[in-house]
Scaffold this motif. Structure first.
Motif: not given
Length: 325
Positions: A298-325
């Protein structure tokens, strides 16, 4: 390439875990419960503990984002739990922290119907977030449990985003512009999710797709490309909603729970009451490389394919699942 599926609810077996590993899947958000009570939810966790014991060479639990990389390095599939309804906490806000401690990373505020927390997408009147819902959102933020609005109504979703101090997700749905289903989301909601630094997981459930089971992989990638233009590449991922080998009784439980004496067909109908025919290009997790290649075509760059396939999910979990102080 790191691959994360943001929603599956299959009839779990060693065969399915082997398919995940063969398809290069590193982690899966596995639905733990739909309408189950707290006690029943503990039983589901117990069942998963037995799976981790029996199939420890293939799967391992994910309690924090870093566990996904550890699973990958070990050649295993990381499993992180989500609830598709708020029923496990019943009417007790303390159960949010208890379930997070037991590994529940994600919870939907509703499953199609009005709940104690919010309004579902099948209700005729959208009442928004309840008083209890506002308190639970704050508690989910505090303990690091992700707010999922996949089966919620529009007003409820927008209010949850406004109330939450942390990103909100839609783990498995598609844009309404692609297919006008009750479960799919408007441009307004998708833009709000992106502005909130959240994530949309693209569903491959045929009821959420243009032309249903006959939706082509090319059309699916066109949808992804258009959504990326709307939301930005950082805010999209996969949430296939694969439900492999599940009997019809499970579909009826999802749709009816204990709340109705009359049969509710959800996204189906009396004439189309069973599971939809699977997509030819995503029969099971072994087909994930098909999607990867189609995104490249479709024309997605390799780094964008990586984001769609899973990297964005990992970063989302990093932003949201650590308990707040």
């Amino acid at each position: 390439m790191l691959t994360v599926d943001g929603l599956q609810y299959s009839n779990w077996s060693r065969e399915i875990f082997e398919q995940m590993r063969e398809g290069g899947v590193d982690a899966v958000h596995a639905t733990l419960v739909y309408h189950e009570t707290l006690r029943e939810t503990l039983t589901r966790i117990g069942e998963w503990n037995r799976r981790f014991e029996a199939h420890g060479d293939l799967i391992m639990p994910v309690h924090a984002p870093g566990d996904i990389e550890r699973a990958r390095e070990a050649g295993k599939v990381g499993i992180f739990f989500g609830a598709q309804n708020c029923s496990p906490i019943e009417d007790d806000i303390d159960m949010v922290a208890v379930l997070r401690q037991l590994g529940l990373l994600i919870m939907q505020l509703t499953y199609n119907n009005q709940s104690l927390l919010a309004c579902g997408c099948y209700e005729s009147e959208d009442s928004g977030i309840t008083r209890f819902g506002r308190q639970v959102i704050r508690e989910m933020n505090r303990v690091g449990m992700v707010i999922d609005m996949s089966h919620s109504s529009e007003r409820s979703t927008l209010e949850a985003i406004e109330i939450s101090e942390r990103p909100v997700i839609i783990s498995h749905a598609n844009p309404s512009f692609f297919h006008d289903a009750k479960r799919n989301k408007s441009d307004k909601v998708l833009k709000a999710i992106a502005e909130n630094d959240g994530l949309l997981g693209f569903s491959a459930y045929p009821f959420h797709l243009k032309n249903g089971p006959d939706c082509t992989l090319e059309d699916y990638c066109d949808m992804i490309a258009r959504t990326v233009d709307l939301m930005g590449i950082e805010h999209v991922g996969l949430g296939t909603d694969l439900c492999q080998n599940q009997p019809t009784s499970v579909l009826e439980w999802m749709r009816n729970g204990r709340w109705s004496k009359e049969m509710d067909y959800g996204e189906g109908s009396a004439n189309n009451a069973g599971w939809p025919k699977p997509l030819a290009w995503l029969r099971d997790s072994r087909d994930f490389p098909n999607l990867m290649e189609a995104l490249r075509a479709k024309g997605f760059a390799e780094q964008d394919v990586a984001r769609i396939m899973g990297r964005n999910w990992v970063e989302l979990l990093e932003r949201t699942t650590t308990p707040m102080e």
